[in-house]
Design a protein around this motif. Structure first.
Motif, short mmCIF file in Angstrom:
data_model
loop_
_atom_site.label_atom_id
_atom_site.label_comp_id
_atom_site.label_asym_id
_atom_site.label_seq_id
_atom_site.Cartn_x
_atom_site.Cartn_y
_atom_site.Cartn_z
N LYS A 115 -0.39 19.55 -2.76
CA LYS A 115 0.68 18.74 -2.18
C LYS A 115 0.35 17.26 -2.32
CE LYS A 115 3.10 17.87 2.14
NZ LYS A 115 3.08 18.04 3.58
N GLY A 116 -0.90 16.89 -2.03
CA GLY A 116 -1.32 15.50 -2.16
C GLY A 116 -1.19 15.00 -3.58
N LEU A 117 -1.57 15.86 -4.54
CA LEU A 117 -1.45 15.47 -5.95
C LEU A 117 0.00 15.30 -6.37
CD1 LEU A 117 -4.24 17.67 -7.56
CD2 LEU A 117 -4.24 15.19 -7.28
N HIS A 118 0.87 16.17 -5.89
CA HIS A 118 2.30 16.05 -6.21
C HIS A 118 2.86 14.74 -5.65
CE1 HIS A 118 3.28 19.70 -8.31
NE2 HIS A 118 2.62 20.43 -7.42
N GLU A 119 2.44 14.39 -4.43
CA GLU A 119 2.91 13.13 -3.83
C GLU A 119 2.43 11.94 -4.64
OE1 GLU A 119 1.47 13.38 0.17
OE2 GLU A 119 3.00 14.82 0.77
N LYS A 120 1.16 11.99 -5.09
CA LYS A 120 0.63 10.89 -5.89
C LYS A 120 1.35 10.80 -7.23
CE LYS A 120 -3.91 10.61 -3.82
NZ LYS A 120 -5.34 10.73 -3.97
N MET A 121 1.65 11.96 -7.83
CA MET A 121 2.36 11.96 -9.11
C MET A 121 3.75 11.38 -8.95
SD MET A 121 1.08 15.57 -10.79
CE MET A 121 2.50 15.72 -11.80
N ALA A 122 4.44 11.72 -7.85
CA ALA A 122 5.78 11.18 -7.60
C ALA A 122 5.71 9.67 -7.44
CB ALA A 122 6.38 11.82 -6.36
N SER A 123 4.69 9.22 -6.73
CA SER A 123 4.50 7.78 -6.53
C SER A 123 4.23 7.09 -7.87
CB SER A 123 3.34 7.54 -5.58
OG SER A 123 3.05 6.17 -5.50
N LEU A 124 3.39 7.71 -8.70
CA LEU A 124 3.10 7.14 -10.02
C LEU A 124 4.33 7.14 -10.91
CD1 LEU A 124 -0.43 8.63 -10.78
CD2 LEU A 124 0.13 6.26 -10.29
N SER A 125 5.13 8.19 -10.80
CA SER A 125 6.35 8.28 -11.59
C SER A 125 7.30 7.14 -11.22
CB SER A 125 7.02 9.63 -11.37
OG SER A 125 8.24 9.70 -12.06
N THR A 126 7.45 6.90 -9.92
CA THR A 126 8.29 5.79 -9.45
C THR A 126 7.75 4.48 -9.96
OG1 THR A 126 8.85 7.04 -7.47
CG2 THR A 126 9.23 4.67 -7.40
N THR A 127 6.44 4.30 -9.88
CA THR A 127 5.81 3.07 -10.36
C THR A 127 6.03 2.91 -11.86
OG1 THR A 127 4.12 3.29 -8.65
CG2 THR A 127 3.62 1.82 -10.48
N LEU A 128 5.93 4.01 -12.61
CA LEU A 128 6.14 3.96 -14.05
C LEU A 128 7.58 3.54 -14.37
CD1 LEU A 128 4.86 4.45 -16.79
CD2 LEU A 128 5.54 6.83 -16.62
N GLU A 129 8.55 4.08 -13.63
CA GLU A 129 9.94 3.69 -13.84
C GLU A 129 10.14 2.20 -13.54
OE1 GLU A 129 12.37 5.48 -15.25
OE2 GLU A 129 10.81 7.00 -15.52
N ASP A 130 9.50 1.71 -12.47
CA ASP A 130 9.58 0.28 -12.14
C ASP A 130 9.00 -0.57 -13.26
OD1 ASP A 130 10.70 0.96 -9.72
OD2 ASP A 130 8.85 0.70 -8.57
N ILE A 131 7.89 -0.12 -13.84
CA ILE A 131 7.27 -0.87 -14.94
C ILE A 131 8.18 -0.87 -16.16
CG2 ILE A 131 5.34 -0.83 -16.58
CD1 ILE A 131 3.58 0.20 -14.24
N LYS A 132 8.78 0.29 -16.48
CA LYS A 132 9.71 0.35 -17.63
C LYS A 132 10.88 -0.61 -17.43
CE LYS A 132 8.83 5.13 -19.07
NZ LYS A 132 9.38 6.49 -19.13
N TYR A 133 11.43 -0.64 -16.21
CA TYR A 133 12.54 -1.53 -15.89
C TYR A 133 12.13 -2.99 -16.06
CZ TYR A 133 16.25 -3.80 -13.20
OH TYR A 133 17.27 -4.61 -12.79
N ALA A 134 10.94 -3.32 -15.54
CA ALA A 134 10.45 -4.70 -15.66
C ALA A 134 10.23 -5.08 -17.12
CB ALA A 134 9.15 -4.86 -14.87
N LEU A 135 9.72 -4.15 -17.92
CA LEU A 135 9.51 -4.43 -19.35
C LEU A 135 10.84 -4.65 -20.06
CD1 LEU A 135 6.62 -1.96 -20.23
CD2 LEU A 135 6.50 -4.45 -20.14
#
Length: 172
Positions: A115-135
């Motif tokens: 569960k903790g890993l899934h939460e971290k992956m979701a957080s990383l996924s959101t961060t990755l989308e934010d980075i793509k948008y910023a780029l």
């Protein structure tokens, strides 16, 4: 009696110098630390630094923190103090413990880890989308800046041609 008090005070004094917290310049702290621990306590500053860094890396963890690793001298209570926090306890249990619980403790532990890993992956996924948008925004701004630069270069060339034509008319 006075000698013990002086040694105890010297211990705390060298501790403060060892943390570089007495003088503004760390050089002075190092020099006085080496003097106090070497001449008043009879120990090595390098030895103390090594042990104290281990203490700060794993404070109050048995077998890792040299300041509390005194199991051979005394243990308080009926059992040894707990070495790991609640989340890590399942990983440190013996096979007999797991068999007695039917493996449920380990299963619960693994589920909580998943569960903790899934939460971290979701957080990383959101961060990755934010980075793509910023780029993408940066790429748009780079394109605009390039277009403005080219436009200014064209205007400069046109201005130079105009100036040359004016000079030619003026000089003829």
């Amino acid at each position: 009696m006075v000698g013990r008090w002086v040694k105890a005070q010297a211990g705390w004094l060298q501790h403060d110098f060892g943390h570089l917290s007495v003088f503004k310049k760390s050089t002075w702290n190092h020099l006085v630390h080496k003097f106090v621990i070497g001449h008043l306590k009879g120990a090595s500053a390098n030895w103390w630094n090594h042990r104290h860094f281990q203490h700060h890396a794993k404070p109050n963890i048995l077998k890792k923190d040299p300041d509390v690793n005194m199991l051979h001298l005394f243990v308080l209570g009926d059992t040894q103090p707990v070495e790991c926090n609640e989340n890590k306890m399942a990983a440190t249990r013996t096979n007999a413990d797991l068999e007695a619980s039917g493996g449920n403790d380990l299963l619960d532990y693994l589920r909580s880890m998943k569960k903790g890993l899934h939460e971290k992956m979701a957080s990383l996924s959101t961060t990755l989308e934010d980075i793509k948008y910023a780029l993408a925004i940066i790429a748009q701004k780079e394109d605009r800046a390039k277009n403005i630069s080219l436009k200014l270069q064209d205007e400069t060339k046109a201005q130079k041609r105009e100036n040359r034509a004016y000079m030619n008319v003026f000089l003829s």
